[in-house]
Design an enzyme around this catalytic site. Structure first.
Site, PDB file in Angstrom:
ATOM      1  N   SER A   1       4.715 -34.484  36.973  1.00 18.89           N
ATOM      2  CA  SER A   1       4.613 -32.782  36.819  1.00 18.89           C
ATOM      3  C   SER A   1       5.974 -32.433  36.057  1.00 18.89           C
ATOM      4  CB  SER A   1       4.785 -32.437  38.123  1.00 18.89           C
ATOM      5  OG  SER A   1       6.065 -33.076  38.939  1.00 18.89           O
TER       6      SER A   1
ATOM      7  N   LYS B   1       8.602 -43.152  41.491  1.00 21.75           N
ATOM      8  CA  LYS B   1       8.408 -41.938  42.315  1.00 21.75           C
ATOM      9  C   LYS B   1       7.138 -42.583  43.516  1.00 21.75           C
ATOM     10  CE  LYS B   1       5.928 -39.724  39.046  1.00 21.75           C
ATOM     11  NZ  LYS B   1       6.356 -40.707  38.101  1.00 21.75           N
TER      12      LYS B   1
ATOM     13  N   ASN C   1      -3.659   6.006  -0.852  1.00 25.08           N
ATOM     14  CA  ASN C   1      -2.407   6.242  -1.733  1.00 25.08           C
ATOM     15  C   ASN C   1      -2.452   5.824  -3.232  1.00 25.08           C
ATOM     16  OD1 ASN C   1       0.373   6.963  -1.622  1.00 25.08           O
ATOM     17  ND2 ASN C   1       0.979   4.943  -1.376  1.00 25.08           N
TER      18      ASN C   1
ATOM     19  N   SER D   1       5.976   2.209   3.250  1.00 25.57           N
ATOM     20  CA  SER D   1       7.645   2.668   3.506  1.00 25.57           C
ATOM     21  C   SER D   1       7.880   3.771   2.526  1.00 25.57           C
ATOM     22  CB  SER D   1       8.374   1.175   2.966  1.00 25.57           C
ATOM     23  OG  SER D   1       8.379   0.442   3.798  1.00 25.57           O
TER      24      SER D   1
ATOM     25  N   ASP E   1       0.867  -1.117   0.142  1.00 27.22           N
ATOM     26  CA  ASP E   1       0.031  -0.060  -0.187  1.00 27.22           C
ATOM     27  C   ASP E   1       0.766   1.239  -0.020  1.00 27.22           C
ATOM     28  OD1 ASP E   1      -2.625  -1.433  -0.312  1.00 27.22           O
ATOM     29  OD2 ASP E   1      -3.053  -1.104   1.978  1.00 27.22           O
TER      30      ASP E   1
END
Length: 650
Positions: free
Chosen positions: A556, A488, A174, A47, A44
């Site tokens: 976990s 565990k 533009n 820059s 568009d």
């Protein structure tokens, strides 16, 4: 028609620079600053417009101009003419593709004002970069290619600019030179945009017909659009508007005084001041102030700067305040007028723009930075996301890259805030990933949730210390973590038996057992696993409040969630026990046959196979099960606990 091969700048530099340099410098120093962005769809001309502004305001040197002319011939898109976009598009990839990728900031000034402009990308995949550029802007120039009209990215960037709080919108139609400066085409585009703008809450905007390449209506009105001077149109050039538009700092002056404390200034024993940038309002010595979130009050004694004390300070100034009384105030606090303070809360509704390649994980803890405040926060699954093309509210379980959603956020402690619509400094925030320390989202607070004010912590007469004392022990959490099959549960069970034999009051929370009741509604997605651990952490905290020693046996897998569980427990009462078993050893055991199912694809999101395990970096206890038996491991853990301050023998 302007000569496009080597156009002459038309903006005249102030003659004062030649007559009185000191006066010129003083005038320049006191010019107001306008920050604005250019945005819109790809190609568009964003820059090119900025390049033209830099050129016409004489902000490029002769050697830069020579380099620009040479580059224009080699990689430019304008034939033998100057390609102004090359002044801004500095990345090699940008020049090769003819697009903007990163946000480019440029400074220029005119006789009346100084400017910082951000050239933001037009591609949808770089939307996060556009949000970054817009976050500090006072004005947005929305560019539209006159040949193409209002496009998807025009809508997206307009919505984002409005969401971020930019109220000054310039619609720059533009490339008017490519439609023969057609008045009817300009009117058609403006009508289309006005219909869209009203649907998203943009009440007013300024529309200009321009040509960034040719220079029409940029610094002066163009002879090519005589119809634009009619009363029905804005009738002014872009630079004229940029020089005179009201900036946010002007509006901020009328708001109540707010100053986030950035630094406690203590150069010696006789001086203690509180430094920061005034976000809104004004302050004078003698004004009554309140420090939040503590609520302590005092009066301003002095307004200190490097150049001496001030009789008044206003929004946009960085100052140091001293108080008449010695009250607690530190970095992250907010100083406000005593009779008009902002709100304090820990639960909010907010708009969130997700900026990370990986999706939001609901329930995971992130750092939330708002002004000078930094807290831990969790984001719930979004209430909805917003389709910026249709403005439709869509159901979603998470937020992907560039997604915009509305979600509830909970912080680990109350923060001082104001709705973003009222105060950008106290309403805008970013979310930071705790592991990678990268910014993953930007957000805007809407309001605090009613339950944040209506639900209060009930003070109890029997304290956790009293409950622990009657059990003759110190409460705490032994958090066993490791891969499935690491041992565990086996080791945790043996540890509890030994503690029970010693007369300790314990309770073991096992991963499988908890999923039969409290967490039976949760699956094994990453989000569900995080919620699983959050709930266990909260239950563990309640059990330690009861004076118990809690043992948990959960995979976990994520450090962030284990850190969250640790944060719920008083310092010194959380022991992370890493059951360190290599994946091949755990898989060889495969007591429950889970690895076999995961390898066959029958079990998805299994830790170690298609879901990661983040090993503890500094656990209190590490057990290598390839070198020690479960019984010996339990003996070692209990011996360490009995030998440490955490659980001394009584």
């Amino acid at each position: 028609m302007t000569d496009t091969t080597h156009p002459e700048p038309v903006y005249v530099v102030d003659s004062l620079i030649a007559e009185d340099i000191d006066a010129y410098l003083d005038t320049h120093q006191h010019k107001t600053m306008l920050r604005f962005i250019t945005c819109g769809s790809v190609d568009d001309g964003k820059s090119t417009l900025i390049g033209r502004l830099l050129y016409d305001s004489k902000m490029i040197f002769e050697d830069q101009l020579a380099a620009l002319e040479a580059d224009s011939k080699k990689v430019g898109t304008q034939g033998q003419g100057i390609d102004f976009a090359l002044l801004v598009d500095g990345l090699a990839a940008e020049r090769e593709q003819g697009i903007t990728i990163d946000v480019a900031y440029r400074f220029f000034n005119t006789e009346k004002r100084k400017f910082i402009v951000a050239d933001t990308p037009g591609h949808e995949q770089y939307t996060r970069n556009m949000v970054t550029g817009a976050s500090t802007a006072d004005l947005a120039v929305i560019l539209i290619d006159a040949r193409k009209g209002v496009l998807t990215q025009t809508r997206r960037h307009s919505f984002l600019a409005h969401l971020i709080g930019i109220r000054n919108i310039v619609l720059a139609v533009n490339k008017m030179d490519l439609v023969d400066y057609s008045q009817s085409r300009f009117d058609e585009i403006v009508a289309d945009y006005r219909a869209f703008a009203s649907s998203i809450g943009i009440e007013d905007f300024v529309a200009l017909p321009i040509s960034g390449y040719m220079g029409d209506n940029i610094t002066t009105l163009s002879d090519n659009t005589p119809w634009y001077a009619a009363p029905a149109y804005f009738g002014r050039s872009l630079v004229d508007h940029l020089e005179t538009v009201e900036v946010d700092t002007t509006r901020d002056l009328a708001k109540p005084f707010r100053m986030p404390v950035q630094w406690v200034n203590r150069p010696n024993l006789d001086f203690r001041g509180f430094a920061g940038l005034i976000a809104s309002g004004s302050i004078r010595p003698g004004d009554a102030i309140r420090v939040l979130p503590s609520g302590k009050t005092s009066t301003v004694e002095r307004i200190v700067t490097l150049d001496g004390d001030l009789p008044q300070a206003v929004a946009g100034q960085s100052v140091t305040l001293t108080f008449a009384d010695e009250i607690d105030c530190s970095r992250g606090d907010v100083i406000a007028l005593a009779d008009n303070p902002p709100q304090v809360a820990d639960q909010f509704e907010a708009s969130v723009v997700w900026m990370a390649d990986h999706a939001l994980i609901p329930g995971r803890a992130y750092w939330l930075k708002i002004g000078t405040q930094m807290v831990s926060a969790t984001v719930q699954a979004p209430k909805y996301t917003i389709n910026v093309n249709t403005m439709e509210h869509c159901a979603a379980k998470t937020l992907e890259l560039n997604a915009i959603g509305v979600a509830e956020i909970t912080t680990d402690r109350p923060i001082t805030f104001e709705p973003y619509a009222d105060n950008r400094a106290l309403g805008g925030f970013i979310l930071i990933d705790k592991i990678g320390n990268s910014t993953v989202a930007a957000g805007m607070l809407h309001f605090s949730l009613r339950r944040a004010q209506n639900v209060h912590w009930q003070a109890l007469d029997v304290t956790r210390e009293a409950r622990a004392e009657i059990k003759n022990q110190r409460p705490g959490v032994l958090w066993f973590t490791g891969l499935s099959g690491s041992g565990k549960s086996t080791i945790a069970n043996l540890v509890e038996k030994k503690l029970h034999a010693l007369g300790k009051h314990t309770f073991l929370l096992d991963g499988d057992n908890v999923r039969h009741g409290l967490n039976k509604d949760l699956g094994f997605t990453e989000a569900d696993r995080i919620e699983n651990i959050r709930r266990v952490g909260e239950v563990s905290r309640l059990m330690t409040d009861a004076g118990l020693i809690v043992l948990t046996a959960f995979i976990s897998p994520f450090r962030a969630e284990r850190d969250l569980a640790r944060s719920l427990t008083p310092e010194g009462e959380f022991f992370e026990v890493f059951i360190d078993t290599p994946l091949d050893v755990a898989e060889a055991r495969d007591v429950k046959g889970l690895y076999k199912k995961a390898r066959s694809g029958a079990l998805k999101n299994f830790t170690g196979i298609d879901s990661p395990y983040e090993a503890p970096e500094n656990p209190e206890i590490r057990i290598d099960t390839t070198k020690i038996s479960p019984a010996d491991a339990a003996e070692l853990i209990v011996a360490k606990l009995l030998g440490d301050y955490w659980m001394p023998e009584i």
